[in-house]
Design an enzyme around this catalytic site. Structure first.
Site, PDB file in Angstrom:
ATOM      1  N   ASN A  58       5.343   1.621  -3.084  1.00 60.62           N
ATOM      2  CA  ASN A  58       4.542   1.806  -4.418  1.00 60.62           C
ATOM      3  C   ASN A  58       4.756   0.496  -5.491  1.00 60.62           C
ATOM      4  O   ASN A  58       6.379   0.190  -5.614  1.00 60.62           O
ATOM      5  CB  ASN A  58       5.114   3.147  -4.904  1.00 60.62           C
ATOM      6  CG  ASN A  58       4.073   3.420  -6.101  1.00 60.62           C
ATOM      7  OD1 ASN A  58       3.766   2.760  -7.125  1.00 60.62           O
ATOM      8  ND2 ASN A  58       3.739   4.785  -6.082  1.00 60.62           N
ATOM      9  N   TYR A  87     -14.017  -1.060  -0.351  1.00 61.27           N
ATOM     10  CA  TYR A  87     -14.752  -0.351  -1.479  1.00 61.27           C
ATOM     11  C   TYR A  87     -15.744  -1.078  -2.160  1.00 61.27           C
ATOM     12  O   TYR A  87     -16.642  -0.354  -2.659  1.00 61.27           O
ATOM     13  CB  TYR A  87     -13.478  -0.016  -2.580  1.00 61.27           C
ATOM     14  CG  TYR A  87     -12.827   1.394  -2.560  1.00 61.27           C
ATOM     15  CD1 TYR A  87     -11.894   1.619  -1.367  1.00 61.27           C
ATOM     16  CD2 TYR A  87     -12.897   2.501  -3.136  1.00 61.27           C
ATOM     17  CE1 TYR A  87     -11.363   2.436  -1.133  1.00 61.27           C
ATOM     18  CE2 TYR A  87     -12.437   3.610  -2.833  1.00 61.27           C
ATOM     19  CZ  TYR A  87     -11.638   3.710  -1.551  1.00 61.27           C
ATOM     20  OH  TYR A  87     -10.993   5.086  -1.595  1.00 61.27           O
ATOM     21  N   GLU A  88     -15.760  -2.118  -2.130  1.00 62.51           N
ATOM     22  CA  GLU A  88     -16.667  -2.990  -2.946  1.00 62.51           C
ATOM     23  C   GLU A  88     -17.906  -2.901  -2.083  1.00 62.51           C
ATOM     24  O   GLU A  88     -19.042  -2.784  -2.688  1.00 62.51           O
ATOM     25  CB  GLU A  88     -16.293  -4.723  -2.882  1.00 62.51           C
ATOM     26  CG  GLU A  88     -17.131  -5.597  -3.540  1.00 62.51           C
ATOM     27  CD  GLU A  88     -16.458  -6.750  -3.835  1.00 62.51           C
ATOM     28  OE1 GLU A  88     -15.179  -7.072  -3.546  1.00 62.51           O
ATOM     29  OE2 GLU A  88     -17.323  -7.723  -4.409  1.00 62.51           O
ATOM     30  N   LYS A 116      -7.715  10.055 -16.614  1.00 59.03           N
ATOM     31  CA  LYS A 116      -7.473  10.874 -17.844  1.00 59.03           C
ATOM     32  C   LYS A 116      -6.397   9.977 -18.703  1.00 59.03           C
ATOM     33  O   LYS A 116      -5.601   9.159 -17.999  1.00 59.03           O
ATOM     34  CB  LYS A 116      -6.631  12.194 -17.475  1.00 59.03           C
ATOM     35  CG  LYS A 116      -7.809  12.964 -16.677  1.00 59.03           C
ATOM     36  CD  LYS A 116      -6.868  14.581 -16.433  1.00 59.03           C
ATOM     37  CE  LYS A 116      -8.096  15.472 -15.599  1.00 59.03           C
ATOM     38  NZ  LYS A 116      -7.428  16.127 -14.872  1.00 59.03           N
ATOM     39  N   ASP A 160      -7.151   2.269  -8.310  1.00 58.91           N
ATOM     40  CA  ASP A 160      -7.348   3.748  -8.908  1.00 58.91           C
ATOM     41  C   ASP A 160      -7.734   3.712 -10.498  1.00 58.91           C
ATOM     42  O   ASP A 160      -6.727   3.188 -11.025  1.00 58.91           O
ATOM     43  CB  ASP A 160      -6.439   4.603  -8.252  1.00 58.91           C
ATOM     44  CG  ASP A 160      -6.373   4.605  -6.810  1.00 58.91           C
ATOM     45  OD1 ASP A 160      -7.289   4.363  -5.921  1.00 58.91           O
ATOM     46  OD2 ASP A 160      -5.065   5.056  -6.388  1.00 58.91           O
ATOM     47  N   GLU A 192       0.859  -1.216   0.001  1.00 55.93           N
ATOM     48  CA  GLU A 192       0.062   0.065   0.044  1.00 55.93           C
ATOM     49  C   GLU A 192       0.749   1.231   0.066  1.00 55.93           C
ATOM     50  O   GLU A 192       1.861   1.233   0.999  1.00 55.93           O
ATOM     51  CB  GLU A 192      -1.124  -0.043   1.258  1.00 55.93           C
ATOM     52  CG  GLU A 192      -1.866   1.240   1.532  1.00 55.93           C
ATOM     53  CD  GLU A 192      -2.650   1.641   0.341  1.00 55.93           C
ATOM     54  OE1 GLU A 192      -3.333   0.845  -0.142  1.00 55.93           O
ATOM     55  OE2 GLU A 192      -2.404   2.739  -0.204  1.00 55.93           O
TER      56      GLU A 192
HETATM   57  C1  LIG Z   1      -9.343   2.800  -4.098  1.00 53.52           C
HETATM   58  S1  LIG Z   1      -8.499   2.022  -2.952  1.00 53.52           S
HETATM   59  C2  LIG Z   1      -8.981   0.375  -2.970  1.00 53.52           C
HETATM   60  C3  LIG Z   1      -8.821  -0.231  -1.475  1.00 53.52           C
HETATM   61  C4  LIG Z   1      -9.003  -1.694  -1.350  1.00 53.52           C
HETATM   62  N1  LIG Z   1      -8.309  -2.672  -2.330  1.00 53.52           N
HETATM   63  C5  LIG Z   1     -10.611  -2.017  -1.372  1.00 53.52           C
HETATM   64  O1  LIG Z   1     -11.005  -2.817  -2.339  1.00 53.52           O
HETATM   65  O2  LIG Z   1     -11.166  -1.572  -0.536  1.00 53.52           O
HETATM   66  C6  LIG Z   1      -7.066   1.844  -3.916  1.00 53.52           C
HETATM   67  C7  LIG Z   1      -5.707   1.835  -3.138  1.00 53.52           C
HETATM   68  O3  LIG Z   1      -4.740   1.340  -3.824  1.00 53.52           O
HETATM   69  C8  LIG Z   1      -3.599   2.082  -3.367  1.00 53.52           C
HETATM   70  N2  LIG Z   1      -2.659   2.230  -4.454  1.00 53.52           N
HETATM   71  C9  LIG Z   1      -2.812   2.908  -5.772  1.00 53.52           C
HETATM   72  N3  LIG Z   1      -2.050   2.801  -6.564  1.00 53.52           N
HETATM   73  C10 LIG Z   1      -1.130   2.052  -5.577  1.00 53.52           C
HETATM   74  C11 LIG Z   1       0.571   1.846  -6.379  1.00 53.52           C
HETATM   75  N4  LIG Z   1       1.128   1.981  -7.333  1.00 53.52           N
HETATM   76  N5  LIG Z   1       1.094   1.025  -5.324  1.00 53.52           N
HETATM   77  C12 LIG Z   1       0.729   0.653  -3.882  1.00 53.52           C
HETATM   78  N6  LIG Z   1      -0.582   1.051  -3.578  1.00 53.52           N
HETATM   79  C13 LIG Z   1      -1.358   1.696  -4.583  1.00 53.52           C
HETATM   80  C14 LIG Z   1      -4.246   3.477  -2.836  1.00 53.52           C
HETATM   81  O4  LIG Z   1      -3.245   4.056  -2.063  1.00 53.52           O
HETATM   82  C15 LIG Z   1      -5.513   2.902  -2.364  1.00 53.52           C
HETATM   83  O5  LIG Z   1      -5.402   2.533  -0.740  1.00 53.52           O
END
Ligand SMILES: C[S@@+](CC[C@H](N)C(=O)[O-])C[C@H]1O[C@@H](n2cnc3c(N)ncnc32)[C@H](O)[C@@H]1O
Length: 219
Positions: free
Chosen positions: A97, A195-196, A123, A119, A70
């Site tokens: 990341n 999120y789901e 864009k 995410d 995360e």
């Molecule tokens: C929309 S949330 C979904 C969280 C969880 N998976 C859920 O379904 O409830 C997306 C998560 O992915 C993380 N994230 C996005 N891009 C990432 C990356 N490149 N590496 C690690 N984490 C990432 C964001 O910080 C965020 O916490």
């Protein structure tokens, strides 16, 4: 995701450094199996958020190891606290990341990757940041063994279509695909993520694709 870091989050996170939080994952590259000696396989979830999905999965499958990645490390406090409460032995987290995946995992080291509600980066100039972009799939192909799984869920149909296009160009073979997961029989085993739950409450349909990695012997 808008998220205000909790007070003293650094101290709280540090308290898990000897147990559930891996501070320097690069030191485990090629050695993750020695960390989880009782486990036969190792899975990674990228973007765990608050970690409900991986927590449930690790409880269901105590003989498999689960690593949660995360980029917003403060989010991991809740995941670590939950794992500690249950004394889980097969789970850990890293505040990193996914763009640097190859720094943390050796070639063929993983048995699968989960992407839940990544995410969308709407864009087109941001497309390379999508976790299902071809450049990311190439990273997954490298750190995963032949036959490894990739599972992706989203409520966002545009992102889903984009991802299917990238998967078709990759070494992944699609073995399951739905635009409405919660109408499928196989949904019985589904673990609902944070999120789901929110999207279901809004009446949204959930798309899911499951793939198997078929590494090309010529590469
Ligand atoms: C929309 S949330 C979904 C969280 C969880 N998976 C859920 O379904 O409830 C997306 C998560 O992915 C993380 N994230 C996005 N891009 C990432 C990356 N490149 N590496 C690690 N984490 C990432 C964001 O910080 C965020 O916490």
């Amino acid at each position: 995701m808008r998220y205000r870091r909790p007070k003293y989050f650094k101290e709280k996170l540090e308290s898990f450094e000897d147990t559930y939080l891996v501070k320097q994952p690069e030191q485990w590259k090629g050695k993750w199996r020695t960390k989880f000696q009782d486990c036969k396989d190792i899975f990674l979830e990228i973007g765990v958020g608050k970690g409900q999905f991986l927590y449930e999965l690790s409880k269901r499958n105590p003989k498999s190891a689960y690593i949660g990645m995360e980029k917003l490390d403060a989010l991991l406090i809740q995941s670590c606290q939950r794992a500690e409460r249950e004394s889980l032995k097969n789970i850990c987290f890293m505040g990193k990341n996914a763009s640097c995946l190859e720094e943390y995992f050796e070639e063929n080291e993983l048995d699968g990757i989960y992407l839940n509600f990544s995410d969308p980066w709407k864009k087109s100039k941001q497309a390379k940041r999508r976790l299902t972009h071809g450049l990311m799939l190439e990273k997954y192909e490298k750190v995963c063994r032949n036959g490894a799984i990739l599972e992706f869920k989203t409520d966002n149909e545009e992102l889903f279509e984009f991802s299917l296009g990238c998967l078709k160009e990759s070494q992944y073979e699609i073995v399951f695909l739905t635009y409405d997961l919660h109408q499928e029989e196989s949904c019985e085993d589904n673990i609902v993520t944070e999120y789901e739950r929110n999207f279901l409450n809004l009446g949204k349909k959930i798309c899911k694709v499951k793939c198997i990695l078929k590494k090309n012997a010529n590469l």
